[in-house]
Design a protein around this motif. Structure first.
Motif, PDB file in Angstrom:
ATOM      1  N   ALA A 114     -24.533  -5.904  35.338  1.00 43.10           N
ATOM      2  CA  ALA A 114     -23.692  -5.051  36.174  1.00 43.10           C
ATOM      3  C   ALA A 114     -22.830  -5.881  37.112  1.00 43.10           C
ATOM      4  CB  ALA A 114     -24.569  -4.093  36.977  1.00 43.10           C
ATOM      5  N   GLU A 115     -21.639  -5.379  37.414  1.00 45.81           N
ATOM      6  CA  GLU A 115     -20.792  -6.027  38.402  1.00 45.81           C
ATOM      7  C   GLU A 115     -21.225  -5.611  39.809  1.00 45.81           C
ATOM      8  OE1 GLU A 115     -18.667  -8.386  37.939  1.00 45.81           O
ATOM      9  OE2 GLU A 115     -18.826  -8.317  35.751  1.00 45.81           O
ATOM     10  N   LEU A 116     -20.889  -6.426  40.791  1.00 44.61           N
ATOM     11  CA  LEU A 116     -21.283  -6.148  42.171  1.00 44.61           C
ATOM     12  C   LEU A 116     -20.789  -4.780  42.632  1.00 44.61           C
ATOM     13  CD1 LEU A 116     -20.577  -9.585  43.871  1.00 44.61           C
ATOM     14  CD2 LEU A 116     -22.815  -8.526  43.555  1.00 44.61           C
ATOM     15  N   HIS A 127     -33.006  -5.275  46.027  1.00 48.93           N
ATOM     16  CA  HIS A 127     -33.840  -6.096  45.132  1.00 48.93           C
ATOM     17  C   HIS A 127     -34.610  -5.258  44.119  1.00 48.93           C
ATOM     18  CE1 HIS A 127     -36.528  -4.516  48.117  1.00 48.93           C
ATOM     19  NE2 HIS A 127     -37.594  -5.079  47.587  1.00 48.93           N
ATOM     20  N   HIS A 128     -34.439  -3.947  44.152  1.00 51.40           N
ATOM     21  CA  HIS A 128     -35.230  -3.058  43.298  1.00 51.40           C
ATOM     22  C   HIS A 128     -34.574  -2.892  41.930  1.00 51.40           C
ATOM     23  CE1 HIS A 128     -38.196  -2.038  46.274  1.00 51.40           C
ATOM     24  NE2 HIS A 128     -37.291  -1.562  47.119  1.00 51.40           N
ATOM     25  N   GLY A 129     -34.694  -3.900  41.095  1.00 57.18           N
ATOM     26  CA  GLY A 129     -34.373  -3.697  39.689  1.00 57.18           C
ATOM     27  C   GLY A 129     -33.070  -4.264  39.174  1.00 57.18           C
ATOM     28  N   THR A 130     -31.926  -3.847  39.713  1.00 57.36           N
ATOM     29  CA  THR A 130     -30.640  -4.199  39.127  1.00 57.36           C
ATOM     30  C   THR A 130     -30.310  -5.678  39.306  1.00 57.36           C
ATOM     31  OG1 THR A 130     -29.786  -1.977  39.555  1.00 57.36           O
ATOM     32  CG2 THR A 130     -28.163  -3.697  39.114  1.00 57.36           C
ATOM     33  N   TRP A 131     -29.970  -6.325  38.200  1.00 59.32           N
ATOM     34  CA  TRP A 131     -29.442  -7.691  38.233  1.00 59.32           C
ATOM     35  C   TRP A 131     -27.921  -7.608  38.140  1.00 59.32           C
ATOM     36  CZ3 TRP A 131     -32.108 -12.585  36.322  1.00 59.32           C
ATOM     37  CH2 TRP A 131     -33.491 -12.527  36.557  1.00 59.32           C
TER      38      TRP A 131
END
Length: 274
Positions: free
Chosen positions: A178-180, A154-158
């Motif tokens: 970003a992709e998973l 949960h720290h930042g990257t969507w």
């Protein structure tokens, strides 16, 4: 009035660090019975937002529904009067708590359909870091069919939100997020958290925590209620596409970047003075 339930510092710190924690015995037996009544009422009176998330040839069935608390007194009771609002305030570090929405997830026995890795917040019309979701089963959930999380994700990257069954990008333009990551292929890089749960237990997780789950066993029914809450820094974030769930009319009432101050999202903590 919401019931108070104090958390220890270690649990609050674990939520901030990992984005997901298990909370044991959160609902009382009476609250659990009330929630089960609400789930069965919901299943018998599905809303227009309900969907079947499993394939037609699946031997089980995965049913979801959203945003029915206003028409379901049992849901309303649990969302407002259980310990969930107080727990939310502590986990989020927020002075106030708004109800965001409810979400029913029922996997009937033998359901093959997994829930793929995803974050929730990219599907929503909300920006802000103070939020929490509770995943609350009314049936025992063994480890093999529970919700799994990537610790600290949960720290930042969507990550790009996609439709679960055909993997289409419908919330953000293709290529903008970003992709998973390869969660299953690189377990040392993406450590997972998971807990077996009994009725009354729940998992609390951040809306940006990557999570997934498997299907159910041949004799196991998995009825789950999710309660989602917002904190002080949450603001309206209209999306280019229809959000999941949608909130018709909200864009006309709430400008982008403003607090979620709308009757659809009532304040449930602190308790109103009596």
């Amino acid at each position: 009035m919401a019931r108070e339930h104090a958390l220890d510092c270690a649990t609050v710190q674990a939520y901030a660090r990992d984005g997901a924690v298990v909370l044991r015995g959160v609902l009382t037996p009476a609250e659990l019975k009330r929630l089960e009544e609400g789930i069965e009422h919901n299943l018998a009176h599905l809303s227009p937002l309900a969907l079947v998330a499993s394939e037609p040839d699946d031997p089980g069935r995965f049913v979801e529904d959203f945003c029915t608390w206003a028409d379901n007194p049992a849901y309303d009771d649990v969302l407002r009067h259980s310990a969930l609002p107080h727990l939310s305030a502590q986990l989020m570090g927020s002075r106030s708590v708004r109800l965001y929405h409810d979400h029913l997830l029922v996997k009937e026995p033998g359901t093959r359909q997994p829930t793929p890795w995803h974050q929730d917040q990219p599907y929503y019309n909300v920006d802000g870091a103070q939020n929490v979701s509770f995943w609350i089963p009314v049936d025992p959930v063994p480890l093999e069919s529970t919700l799994r999380f990537v610790a600290g994700s949960h720290h930042g990257t969507w990550y790009m939100p996609r439709t679960f069954r055909d993997q289409q990008a419908r919330w953000f333009p293709e290529g903008t997020l970003a992709e998973l990551p390869p969660v299953e292929q690189e377990p040392q890089r993406y450590p997972q958290l998971a807990w077996a749960l009994e009725p009354g237990d729940c998992v609390a997780f951040h809306m940006l925590a990557l999570h997934a789950s498997s299907g159910t066993g041949p004799g196991a029914r998995r009825r789950v209620f999710s309660a989602r809450y917002l904190g002080d820094d949450s603001v309206h974030a209209p999306r280019r596409w229809r959000t999941s769930p949608p909130f018709p009319g909200v864009e006309a009432r709430l400008p982008a970047g403003t607090a979620m101050d709308d009757p659809l999202f009532p304040v449930v903590w602190p308790p109103a003075p009596t």
